[in-house]
Design an enzyme around this catalytic site. Structure first.
Site, PDB file in Angstrom:
ATOM      1  N   SER A 237       0.832  -1.201   0.000  1.00 42.90           N
ATOM      2  CA  SER A 237       0.000   0.000   0.000  1.00 42.90           C
ATOM      3  C   SER A 237       0.874   1.262   0.000  1.00 42.90           C
ATOM      4  O   SER A 237       1.587   1.505  -0.971  1.00 42.90           O
ATOM      5  CB  SER A 237      -0.966  -0.055   1.192  1.00 42.90           C
ATOM      6  OG  SER A 237      -1.963   0.925   1.071  1.00 42.90           O
TER       7      SER A 237
ATOM      8  N   ASP B 155      -0.100  -4.299  -3.803  1.00 46.72           N
ATOM      9  CA  ASP B 155      -1.313  -3.475  -3.805  1.00 46.72           C
ATOM     10  C   ASP B 155      -0.974  -2.009  -3.540  1.00 46.72           C
ATOM     11  O   ASP B 155      -1.536  -1.354  -2.660  1.00 46.72           O
ATOM     12  CB  ASP B 155      -2.315  -4.000  -2.780  1.00 46.72           C
ATOM     13  CG  ASP B 155      -3.728  -4.091  -3.350  1.00 46.72           C
ATOM     14  OD1 ASP B 155      -3.885  -4.006  -4.582  1.00 46.72           O
ATOM     15  OD2 ASP B 155      -4.677  -4.254  -2.554  1.00 46.72           O
TER      16      ASP B 155
ATOM     17  N   HIS C  17      -7.670  -5.557  -0.099  1.00 41.82           N
ATOM     18  CA  HIS C  17      -6.452  -4.823   0.243  1.00 41.82           C
ATOM     19  C   HIS C  17      -5.767  -5.406   1.480  1.00 41.82           C
ATOM     20  O   HIS C  17      -4.542  -5.396   1.582  1.00 41.82           O
ATOM     21  CB  HIS C  17      -6.804  -3.346   0.465  1.00 41.82           C
ATOM     22  CG  HIS C  17      -5.618  -2.429   0.477  1.00 41.82           C
ATOM     23  ND1 HIS C  17      -4.652  -2.447  -0.508  1.00 41.82           N
ATOM     24  CD2 HIS C  17      -5.237  -1.465   1.363  1.00 41.82           C
ATOM     25  CE1 HIS C  17      -3.729  -1.523  -0.244  1.00 41.82           C
ATOM     26  NE2 HIS C  17      -4.062  -0.920   0.888  1.00 41.82           N
TER      27      HIS C  17
END
Length: 402
Positions: free
Chosen positions: A246, A269, A324
């Site tokens: 992330s 991600d 996620h």
């Protein structure tokens, strides 16, 4: 730190041939120092304990702040759900490897901290890597801490006569919590400043590992039982990768731009918002984007696509049925309905998803770090060749978004 409501849940251990140890390192004691959890191949130590997954209640408080929940209530809920889980690694176990270890610097996501990706980090260490999971001090972690010096009047007399080993007696722990965006505040300036600091913190962690590898004596502020001198000449510093999830995925790209010692990057991600477009052409190393099915959107993917190159390998795959939060450890630690409710679990079995992610990562690292391992057996995964993978992305990119 409490009792879990479920006994069959837990963070999967590494699958590789090595037992895994872990320890914490902080140098210097201030917010400008480096702080990371180190995972490494170790001697098998049944007598050694395994550390709590969440080390202090302040991390639960930070998670509550991040999730905009009441601290007192959240601490009880989090302690009930997660308080008894352990990291799948032996605390402070002696280092042991028959060969020099390649190195990974790992960067956590927004609202996370250094222990929350232990399934990935332990797997990499079990396969022969030394992994430093950085805890960022840019106020993007749920919580982190450093130390301030006590005033002279509060210092103990004993510590004045013993200069080494007693430093923590003169220090007081200071907690730093997640900083939310202020009302009306623009996101990019804050996140861009943070991603630059995060990349610098990854580089600083690598610098400290380089010193440790060269045999320079280091002063770990934290009072651990690990002997850092055993890591002298343990690392293959020609084979270093940077990896993150992330916000940590964006940190990967920023760090690659800033430090050529990182030979390649794996971005899980990735959240691309913090990055300035002008750095993309300056990144010269291979990058592997491993995405979830549910998190990505056209604008974010199109920024990843700006890193496409005819001459440098840039790969992208998507894991079917993932969300996620399929990459941090939370996904293994909740039952099905709580996991789905809190979006910590997708439709795919979490252990299958992380296994695909880890195997694809290992194949990519072998290819671009020049490892002589058997990770190339998973080369097809790099191209998305598996029933649970999508080559590239599942997101429709409109021409206007590109």
């Amino acid at each position: 730190m409490g009792s879990s409501c479920s006994n069959h849940l837990g963070i999967p251990p590494g699958n590789g041939p090595n037992a895994v140890g872990c320890t914490d390192f902080m140098m210097d004691h201030t917010a400008e120092g480096t702080f990371f959890r180190l995972y490494y191949p170790c001697q098998e130590m049944e007598s050694a304990g395994k550390p709590d997954w969440v080390p202090y209640k302040e991390y639960f408080n930070g998670l509550a702040d991040f999730m905009k929940m009441n601290r007192a209530l959240s601490e009880r809920i989090f302690n009930y759900l997660f308080g008894s889980f352990k990291i799948p690694a032996y605390l402070d176990a002696p280092f042991k490897s028959n060969e020099k270890c390649p190195v990974i610097i790992f960067s956590h996501g927004l609202g996370a901290f250094r222990t929350l990706y232990s399934a990935i980090c332990a797997e990499m260490a079990s396969q022969g890597f030394i992994v430093a999971s950085v805890e960022h001090r840019d106020q993007s972690a749920s919580a982190t801490y450093y130390f301030c010096e006590k005033p002279e009047s509060e210092r103990s007399n004993a510590s004045l006569t013993k200069s080494s080993g007693a430093t923590q007696q003169n220090l007081v722990k200071e907690w730093m919590y997640y900083r939310a965006l202020q009302h009306g505040e623009s996101e990019f300036p804050l996140r861009n400043k943070q991603v630059k600091q995060r990349a610098d913190e990854c580089i600083l962690a690598l610098d400290k590992l380089t010193e440790i590898n060269s045999g320079i004596s280091v002063q770990n502020v934290l009072e651990t039982h690990f002997d850092w001198s055993t890591l002298k000449n343990s690392m293959d510093l020609c084979r270093i990768a940077v990896m993150g999830h992330s916000f940590g995925g964006a940190t990967v790209i920023e760090a690659l731009c800033k430090e050529v010692k990182f030979k390649c990057g794996v971005a899980l991600d990735s959240w691309m918002t913090p990055l300035d477009d002008e750095i993309f052409p300056r990144v010269k190393q291979p990058i592997f984007f491993i995405n979830s099915e549910k998190f990505q959107w056209a604008g974010n993917i199109s920024r990843m696509k700006k890193l496409d190159s005819a001459v440098i390998q840039r790969k992208m795959i998507t894991i079917r049925g993932t969300v996620h939060q399929s990459f941090p450890d939370f996904t293994f630690l909740t039952g099905n309905w709580i996991g789905k409710l809190m979006k910590l679990k997708g439709e795919i079995d979490p252990e299958l998803a992380i296994d695909l992610c880890n195997k694809a990562t290992l194949a990519f690292l072998q290819r671009h770090l020049g490892l002589e391992k058997n990770f190339n057996q998973w080369d097809p995964l790099i191209n998305g060749e598996d029933e649970n993978l999508i080559p590239g992305t599942n997101v429709n990119l409109l021409q206007s978004a590109i």
